[in-house]
Write an enzyme that holds these catalytic residues in place. Structure first.
Site, PDB file in Angstrom:
ATOM      1  N   CYS A  87       3.304   3.621  -2.856  1.00 33.71           N
ATOM      2  CA  CYS A  87       2.988   5.053  -2.789  1.00 33.71           C
ATOM      3  C   CYS A  87       3.935   5.770  -1.836  1.00 33.71           C
ATOM      4  CB  CYS A  87       1.541   5.238  -2.335  1.00 33.71           C
ATOM      5  SG  CYS A  87       0.336   4.894  -3.634  1.00 33.71           S
TER       6      CYS A  87
ATOM      7  N   ASP B 102      -4.668  -0.193  -2.387  1.00 35.06           N
ATOM      8  CA  ASP B 102      -3.382   0.296  -2.860  1.00 35.06           C
ATOM      9  C   ASP B 102      -2.296  -0.772  -2.853  1.00 35.06           C
ATOM     10  OD1 ASP B 102      -3.032   0.006  -0.171  1.00 35.06           O
ATOM     11  OD2 ASP B 102      -2.437   2.075   0.226  1.00 35.06           O
ATOM     12  N   ASN B 103      -2.694  -2.044  -2.907  1.00 33.92           N
ATOM     13  CA  ASN B 103      -1.688  -3.093  -3.020  1.00 33.92           C
ATOM     14  C   ASN B 103      -2.206  -4.197  -3.935  1.00 33.92           C
ATOM     15  OD1 ASN B 103      -2.648  -5.579  -1.245  1.00 33.92           O
ATOM     16  ND2 ASN B 103      -3.177  -3.705  -0.129  1.00 33.92           N
TER      17      ASN B 103
END
Length: 199
Positions: free
Chosen positions: A151, A84-85
């Protein structure tokens, strides 16, 4: 990371209470965790649950670094990436390209998800056309810091994890078995609000 008889999961992150609380605004994102566990390493509390499934993966809390990805990438047949990065995403892509391995990628944000397959050394097409691609062919550079909200800042619909994750697993199965047509060279975009899949 997948071989014919081994699966290994790497996660240096910790469980976030907001991601596993039923009171979250858009539902749970980390369904294998329970309320008392936030703050623990992500891979640890999930181990007893994941271990109940056949062929459960080995768990490792190692930081995803260039040296680690290069070392483990060479010993596996397939890389499945749900990071998620951007830094880790580009790192995993480059390692997959250097190791000549197929790479299933998925990403979610707010109400949308994306999935594709990248494989720098993919076999040529039926007419001899080159099909090899990597993540940088789709997104050459990461956006500047702060341009895309995290997020935590922008939020994510929790069930997207299952929706996009199931598609990623489907692509992995097709790559392993050689069945069907993968998303190599195509980008699948899912809009949950419109219930629309497009490639």
């Amino acid at each position: 990371l997948v071989t014919s008889d081994t699966r290994e999961l790497f996660s240096p992150d910790v469980v976030a209470r907001t991601a596993c609380s039923p009171a979250g605004p858009w539902g749970e994102a980390q369904l294998i965790y329970t309320a008392p566990e936030p703050g623990e390493d992500r891979h640890m509390p999930s181990s007893p649950r994941v271990a109940t499934y056949d062929l459960a993966p080995e768990m490792a809390a190692a930081e995803v670094t260039a040296k680690l990805v290069e070392a483990i990438g060479a010993g596996y047949d397939l890389i499945v990436d749900g990071t998620d990065n951007f830094a880790t995403r580009y790192l995993v892509n480059d390692a997959a390209a250097l190791a000549h391995k197929p790479y299933v990628w998925g990403s979610i944000f707010r109400f949308e998800g994306q999935v594709s397959v990248f494989w720098e050394d993919a076999p040529d097409g039926p007419d001899g056309e080159k099909q090899g691609l990597n993540y940088r062919d789709l997104y050459p550079e990461a956006p500047p810091p702060g341009m895309v909200p995290s997020c935590a800042e922008g939020g994510v619909l929790g069930v997207l994890c299952a929706s996009i994750g199931s598609i990623m697993v489907t692509e992995a199965i097709k790559l392993i078995t050689g069945m069907g047509e993968t998303l190599l060279g195509r980008l699948m975009v899912y809009d949950a609000l419109d219930m629309n899949y497009r490639t």
